[in-house]
Design an enzyme around this catalytic site. Structure first.
Site: not given
Ligand code: NAD
Length: 496
Positions: A151, A468
């Protein structure tokens, strides 16, 4: 294809390894393929870690002020390239260019600049202990891994790499497989600023690569931004090598509008908390609790302003709501719109085909191929509805009403998440009292979703751990070594 094939950035240059797998890069506004990415293989990961280990030792031995100078230069270069980076970010994410130009890149530069200063201020403590004494040294963790979400791709890469580098670490960074381009540009900028090769390397790939990074024995920390489920998996696998973890995860945050609130401001904040970046923000205040006595005025103003939002071509500077990241995510968000209606919520605004504004570049027919969802407000919501309990990550607001402060706090806290919360009131005592009671990592009083680099950001409960931004982040990229120095004799019961 506009961007051709992109590759991982290893040891200060783009990898020329033969890839056995590629990922397609699609523009969310039209779903056309605009590029492909070669997925990094195990040999590339191993090579990157080896190079990072060597580079990190050298980096950690430099004077903090030298590290500071390089990071500062990088922040200047980022600001100079704001428009170019912002445009690339829009190709990757589908978010409105007006946001990318003013927020996404700037907030990344802010982080790099802030931690440039923090790098030079890093210091330990001194403990006088009678005639003896001790001191502590904040030391780097070594090679650390960053794994990003889609995002805010550039901002996330900066939020992770800047404190990591400031603390004397090397970072292996894996952007989300849906948004890979701007992290590569950040690597180029760091190099141009004078960062030695191997200190910030970008590996392209999906969850498989993420898993390999987490499992790697020579990587000592993982900082993830992603979903709660991914955080749990990463924490479990990081346990095998006892890595440090920082987890920035999802949320379902409350925004409470009390009866004495400035309704005009509360509505603007609620809109920002639900429609900015088409709702794809982790800290969004998606459960909007409005005191029953001000509900009608709130909804009236919300309708007036939401109906004016411009949905369409993300590259058009007038556009305020862009396209969701992928077709899959679009289907998921639309599924929730359906579910909201099925479970008895009233679709007060949206929840139907969005009205798309064409631009000089994209017609309505072309935009229809993209992942656009209308800004949606559900009323008559109950706390147990799935649209109210689950993170949707789209432009979908649930409005709930309440009668008392105690009730509002109790219902706001009734969630496994705890990333953020907001409240609108003119009563200063209530503002502080409620802030203390809300279970979330950040509380905004009379505003929402502001994350200046100076203040800590991170979750309570299942929204994550670690912080962070601010000097707190630096603590998560260093470990404390304590040195005790004896000045007298050893006090020993064995002395004869
Ligand atoms: P996601 O968890 O699907 O993926 C995040 C990252 O993790 C990607 O780079 C993905 O390739 C990697 N990944 C996925 N499975 C993994 C595994 N088993 N081991 C290691 N890496 C793995 O999330 P997304 O769809 O990319 O992002 C949306 C989510 O992120 C939402 O839930 C949102 O709330 C969260 N988010 C949180 C913050 C925060 O600061 N708290 C900020 C932005 C987004």
């Amino acid at each position: 294809m506009k961007f051709g094939t992109i590759r991982s950035y290893i040891d200060g240059k783009y990898s020329d390894a033969n890839a056995s797998r590629q990922i397609s890069i699609q523009y969310p506004a039209t779903n056309e393929e605009i590029g492909r990415a070669d997925v990094a293989n195990e040999a590339e990961l191993n090579a990157a870690v080896k190079i990072a280990r060597k580079a990190q030792k050298q980096w950690a031995s430099m004077l903090p002020a030298e590290r500071s100078r390089i990071l500062h230069k990088a922040s200047v270069l980022i600001r100079e390239r704001n428009d170019e980076l912002a445009t690339l970010e829009v190709w990757d994410t589908g978010k409105p260019i007006q946001e990318a130009l003013s927020v996404d890149i700037v907030s990344g530069a802010d982080a790099v600049e802030y931690f440039a200063h923090a790098a030079a201020l890093l210091k330990g403590d001194y403990y006088p202990l009678g005639e003896s004494h001790a001191y502590s040294i904040p030391e780097p963790l070594g090679v650390v891994g960053g794994i990003g979400a889609w995002n805010y791709p550039f901002q996330i890469a900066c939020w992770k790499s800047a404190p990591a580098l400031a603390g004397g670490n090397a970072m292996i960074y894996k952007p989300s497989e849906l948004t890979m381009m701007t992290a590569l540009k950040l690597a180029e900028i760091y190099k141009e600023a004078g960062l030695p090769d191997g200190l910030f390397q970008v590996l392209l790939g999906d969850a498989e690569l993420g898993k390999a990074i987490v499992a790697h024995p020579d990587i000592h920390k993982i900082s993830l931004t992603g979903e709660v489920g991914t955080g749990k998996k990463i924490m479990a696998s990081a346990a095998a090598t006892l890595k440090h973890v920082t987890l920035e995860l999802g949320g379902k945050s409350p925004l409470i509008v009390f009866d004495d609130a400035d309704i005009g401001n509360a509505v603007q904040a609620a809109m920002m908390a639900n429609f900015y970046t088409q709702g794809e923000i982790c800290s969004n205040g998606t459960r909007v609790f409005v005191h029953s006595s001000v509900k009608d005025g709130f909804l009236q103003e919300l309708k007036r302003c939401t109906e004016k939002l411009i949905v369409g071509d993300p590259m058009d500077p007038a556009t305020q709501v862009g396209a969701l990241i992928s077709r899959q995510h679009y289907e998921k968000v639309n599924g929730y719109l359906q579910l909201g209606k099925e479970q008895g919520a009233t679709a007060f605004l949206g929840a139907s085909e969005p009205e798309l504004k064409p631009s000089s570049q994209l017609s309505v027919d072309e935009l229809k191929k993209g992942n656009f969802v209308a800004p949606t407000v559900f009323t008559d919501c109950r706390d147990d509805m799935r649209i109210v309990c689950e993170e949707i990550f789209g432009p979908v607001m649930s409005v709930l009403t309440f009668e008392t402060e105690v009730e509002a706090v109790q219902r706001a806290n009734n969630t496994p998440f705890g990333l953020a919360a907001g409240l609108f009131t003119r009563d200063v005592n209530r503002a502080h009292r409620v802030s203390r009671q809300l279970q979330a990592g950040i509380i905004w009083v009379n505003n929402y979703n502001l994350t200046p680099i100076e203040i800590p950001f991170g979750g309570y409960k299942q929204s994550g751990m670690g912080r962070e931004n601010s000097l707190e982040a630096l603590k998560h990229y260093t470990q404390i070594k304590t040195v005790y120095v004896e000045s007298g004799d050893v006090d020993s019961p064995y002395r004869v």
